[in-house]
Motif scaffolding. Structure first.
Motif, PDB file in Angstrom:
ATOM      1  N   TYR A   1     -25.594 -12.907  24.074  1.00  0.00           N
ATOM      2  CA  TYR A   1     -26.812 -14.044  24.509  1.00  0.00           C
ATOM      3  C   TYR A   1     -25.292 -15.044  24.187  1.00  0.00           C
ATOM      4  N   CYS A   2     -24.839 -16.303  25.073  1.00  0.00           N
ATOM      5  CA  CYS A   2     -23.509 -17.373  24.992  1.00  0.00           C
ATOM      6  C   CYS A   2     -24.526 -18.044  25.307  1.00  0.00           C
ATOM      7  N   PRO A   3     -24.602 -18.911  24.900  1.00  0.00           N
ATOM      8  CA  PRO A   3     -25.989 -20.316  25.914  1.00  0.00           C
ATOM      9  C   PRO A   3     -24.639 -21.489  26.028  1.00  0.00           C
ATOM     10  N   GLU A   4     -24.458 -21.907  27.408  1.00  0.00           N
ATOM     11  CA  GLU A   4     -23.802 -23.321  27.611  1.00  0.00           C
ATOM     12  C   GLU A   4     -23.619 -24.200  26.441  1.00  0.00           C
ATOM     13  N   ARG A   5     -22.781 -25.485  26.418  1.00  0.00           N
ATOM     14  CA  ARG A   5     -23.059 -26.381  25.817  1.00  0.00           C
ATOM     15  C   ARG A   5     -21.775 -27.474  26.107  1.00  0.00           C
ATOM     16  N   VAL A   6     -22.340 -27.546  27.305  1.00  0.00           N
ATOM     17  CA  VAL A   6     -21.263 -28.635  28.245  1.00  0.00           C
ATOM     18  C   VAL A   6     -21.839 -29.853  28.639  1.00  0.00           C
ATOM     19  N   LEU A   7     -21.499 -30.792  29.043  1.00  0.00           N
ATOM     20  CA  LEU A   7     -22.018 -31.919  29.769  1.00  0.00           C
ATOM     21  C   LEU A   7     -21.432 -31.907  30.129  1.00  0.00           C
ATOM     22  N   PRO A   8     -22.431 -32.511  31.451  1.00  0.00           N
ATOM     23  CA  PRO A   8     -22.194 -33.052  32.712  1.00  0.00           C
ATOM     24  C   PRO A   8     -21.273 -34.096  32.938  1.00  0.00           C
ATOM     25  N   GLY A   9     -20.465 -34.267  34.084  1.00  0.00           N
ATOM     26  CA  GLY A   9     -19.699 -35.165  34.247  1.00  0.00           C
ATOM     27  C   GLY A   9     -18.268 -34.479  33.653  1.00  0.00           C
ATOM     28  N   GLN A  10     -18.342 -33.596  32.395  1.00  0.00           N
ATOM     29  CA  GLN A  10     -17.309 -32.761  32.375  1.00  0.00           C
ATOM     30  C   GLN A  10     -17.052 -31.474  31.857  1.00  0.00           C
TER      31      GLN A  10
ATOM     32  N   LEU B   1     -16.355 -26.050  29.541  1.00  0.00           N
ATOM     33  CA  LEU B   1     -16.188 -25.014  29.795  1.00  0.00           C
ATOM     34  C   LEU B   1     -14.940 -24.047  29.203  1.00  0.00           C
ATOM     35  N   VAL B   2     -14.480 -24.570  29.292  1.00  0.00           N
ATOM     36  CA  VAL B   2     -12.555 -24.517  28.159  1.00  0.00           C
ATOM     37  C   VAL B   2     -12.626 -24.666  26.936  1.00  0.00           C
ATOM     38  N   GLU B   3     -13.067 -25.873  26.904  1.00  0.00           N
ATOM     39  CA  GLU B   3     -12.327 -26.169  25.279  1.00  0.00           C
ATOM     40  C   GLU B   3     -13.059 -26.323  23.791  1.00  0.00           C
ATOM     41  N   ASN B   4     -14.424 -26.356  24.661  1.00  0.00           N
ATOM     42  CA  ASN B   4     -15.733 -26.078  23.678  1.00  0.00           C
ATOM     43  C   ASN B   4     -15.618 -24.782  22.902  1.00  0.00           C
ATOM     44  N   ASP B   5     -15.750 -24.776  21.930  1.00  0.00           N
ATOM     45  CA  ASP B   5     -16.061 -23.138  20.639  1.00  0.00           C
ATOM     46  C   ASP B   5     -17.978 -22.594  21.191  1.00  0.00           C
ATOM     47  N   ARG B   6     -18.185 -21.692  21.598  1.00  0.00           N
ATOM     48  CA  ARG B   6     -19.126 -20.864  22.396  1.00  0.00           C
ATOM     49  C   ARG B   6     -18.944 -20.128  20.877  1.00  0.00           C
ATOM     50  N   ILE B   7     -21.034 -19.629  21.096  1.00  0.00           N
ATOM     51  CA  ILE B   7     -21.593 -18.726  20.067  1.00  0.00           C
ATOM     52  C   ILE B   7     -21.853 -18.314  20.463  1.00  0.00           C
ATOM     53  N   ILE B   8     -21.643 -16.357  20.107  1.00  0.00           N
ATOM     54  CA  ILE B   8     -21.394 -15.555  20.680  1.00  0.00           C
ATOM     55  C   ILE B   8     -22.947 -14.405  19.813  1.00  0.00           C
ATOM     56  N   GLY B   9     -23.760 -14.289  20.889  1.00  0.00           N
ATOM     57  CA  GLY B   9     -24.752 -13.854  19.824  1.00  0.00           C
ATOM     58  C   GLY B   9     -25.101 -12.014  20.320  1.00  0.00           C
TER      59      GLY B   9
END
Length: 424
Positions: free
Chosen positions: A159-168, A173-181
């Motif tokens: 499971y890997c949720p997105e955590r992005v802001l619409p408009g950016q 998607l490239v720069e944000n840290d991601r949680i890998i479950g």
């Protein structure tokens, strides 16, 4: 980005998250098969165009399609990795609706091969990734999935949720840290290899349940803080205090950061995800529930202000059917076209159903016909609306609206639910 062993990636669901994610893989020269049941979206993408509004995405998709790295289809095909990015709305009494996740899982099951990885990205209640494995295993009893007591598996699942802001989205998607479950450490390692194809942020490894709860926690945190601002705005209205000035002054405290009130909370995440926590733990999630109720009530409060303005006009001897009401903003947040769970759209629809006044809608980010029940209305320009409006309702702080308050005719009643008049 490092070289990976993934030559083909399939993204199931080509919406606001799926399409940008597919485009990111394709921009790294990985062949991507995008799958969606929306034939219009599939045709549009295969023409090198996009069916949503997101800065920079159109150029990336056009290049990816032109170079042959991105192709859309309505039929699932074999791939090395499958990412599921489908909606997870709620139903009934705010109960999670996992039917889209189940349909996606069952659609990919026939083409799974040993060595594949399946990653769920859809925001989901805790335990959904494990439930997805059960759906997959029921369809493919010939394959070994990561389940209790299974030491060797054919299919990795994470499971890997997105955590992005619409408009950016493209940048985040490239720069944000991601949680890998991952369901196992090996699953997490395989998922890390997949996301490292384009993610430059940190990849934070945990188990699937913590990753699922992590996404819900992020959105519930935002929801609670927004609820405080929205409740504060209603309190200030009652006691005669300018909430915008109050928040500006309060935020000069070094440890205070009150958010800006709005007409409610919308979007595919914050307005929905906290209910997943409440549904799972109703006795414990008291603050989260109340925050949701405060934010869900805010559109009705704004509607009440509009109705008071109508009553005031009628008190001057004017007929309701002769009034013109200009509504500014339909999207769920500024400077995007996304109408999902939009409180502004809810307010607009309720107005259309309850007033005989003439309604005008201004939404500069939308060109398509308005959704039900507003399909019979056209869209107005800012200037056309302010020239004739008797009541002006500001529901979204789009940048194009910053000059609206100073353009209004004398005597026009202004309802500013988002503090546009403070933004100049």
């Amino acid at each position: 980005m490092q070289t990976s062993s993934f030559s083909t990636v399939s993204v199931i669901g080509l919406g606001y998250i799926g399409l940008p994610t597919a485009a990111m893989f394709a921009s790294r020269k990985v062949k991507v098969i995008g799958v969606d049941i929306n034939e219009h979206a599939v045709r549009t993408i295969n023409q090198g165009k996009i069916h949503i509004v997101e800065p920079e995405l159109d150029m990336i998709v056009h290049a990816a399609v032109t170079e042959g790295f991105l192709r859309a289809t309505t039929t699932v095909e074999a791939a090395d990795a499958f990412l599921i990015a489908v909606p997870t709305p709620f139903k009934g009494n705010h109960e999670p609706d996992l039917s889209y996740v189940r349909a996606a899982a069952e659609s990919i099951a026939p083409v799974l091969q040993p060595g594949n990885i399946v990653v769920l990205e859809s925001t989901s209640p805790v335990g959904t990734t494990e439930q997805m494995v059960e759906w997959l295993a029921a369809c493919r009893p010939d394959l070994r999935f990561p389940r209790e007591g299974e030491s060797v598996v054919d299919i990795n699942v994470a499971y890997c949720p997105e955590r992005v802001l619409p408009g950016q989205v493209v940048r985040e998607l490239v720069e944000n840290d991601r949680i890998i479950g991952g369901l196992t450490r090996a699953c997490s390692d395989r998922a890390m290899e997949l996301y490292r194809v384009f993610v430059s942020g940190d990849l934070l490894v945990t188990n699937a349940r913590t990753a699922e709860m992590g996404k819900l926690t992020e959105n519930a945190y935002r929801d609670v803080n927004i609820a405080f601002a929205n409740e504060l705005s209603m309190i200030c209205e009652r006691i005669g205090v300018d909430v915008w000035e109050l928040i500006r002054l309060a935020n000069h405290h070094p440890r205070v950061n009150v958010l800006q009130p709005g007409c409610g909370v919308g979007g595919h995440c914050i307005a929905v995800d906290p209910w997943f926590i409440v549904d799972k733990t109703p006795d414990e999630a008291r603050l989260i529930r109340v925050a949701r109720e405060v934010n869900d009530h805010k559109p009705e409060w704004v509607l009440g202000k509009v109705r008071k303005a109508i009553a005031a006009c009628k008190g001057e001897g004017r007929q309701e059917q002769d009034l013109k009401i200009a509504v500014f903003g339909l999207a769920f947040k500024p400077n995007i076209d996304d109408l999902r769970e939009s409180p502004a759209l809810h307010i607009s629809s309720a107005l259309a159903a309850s007033t005989s006044a003439s309604l005008m809608f201004v939404e500069p980010n939308i060109e398509k016909p308005l959704p039900h029940p507003l399909e019979s209305y056209g869209l107005c320009s800012v200037d056309d609306a302010v020239q004739v409006a008797d009541i002006t309702v500001l529901l979204v702080a789009h940048r194009e609206f910053y000059s609206v308050p100073e353009k209004l005719r004398r005597g026009t009643r202004l309802i500013d639910a988002v503090g546009v008049s403070t933004k100049r």
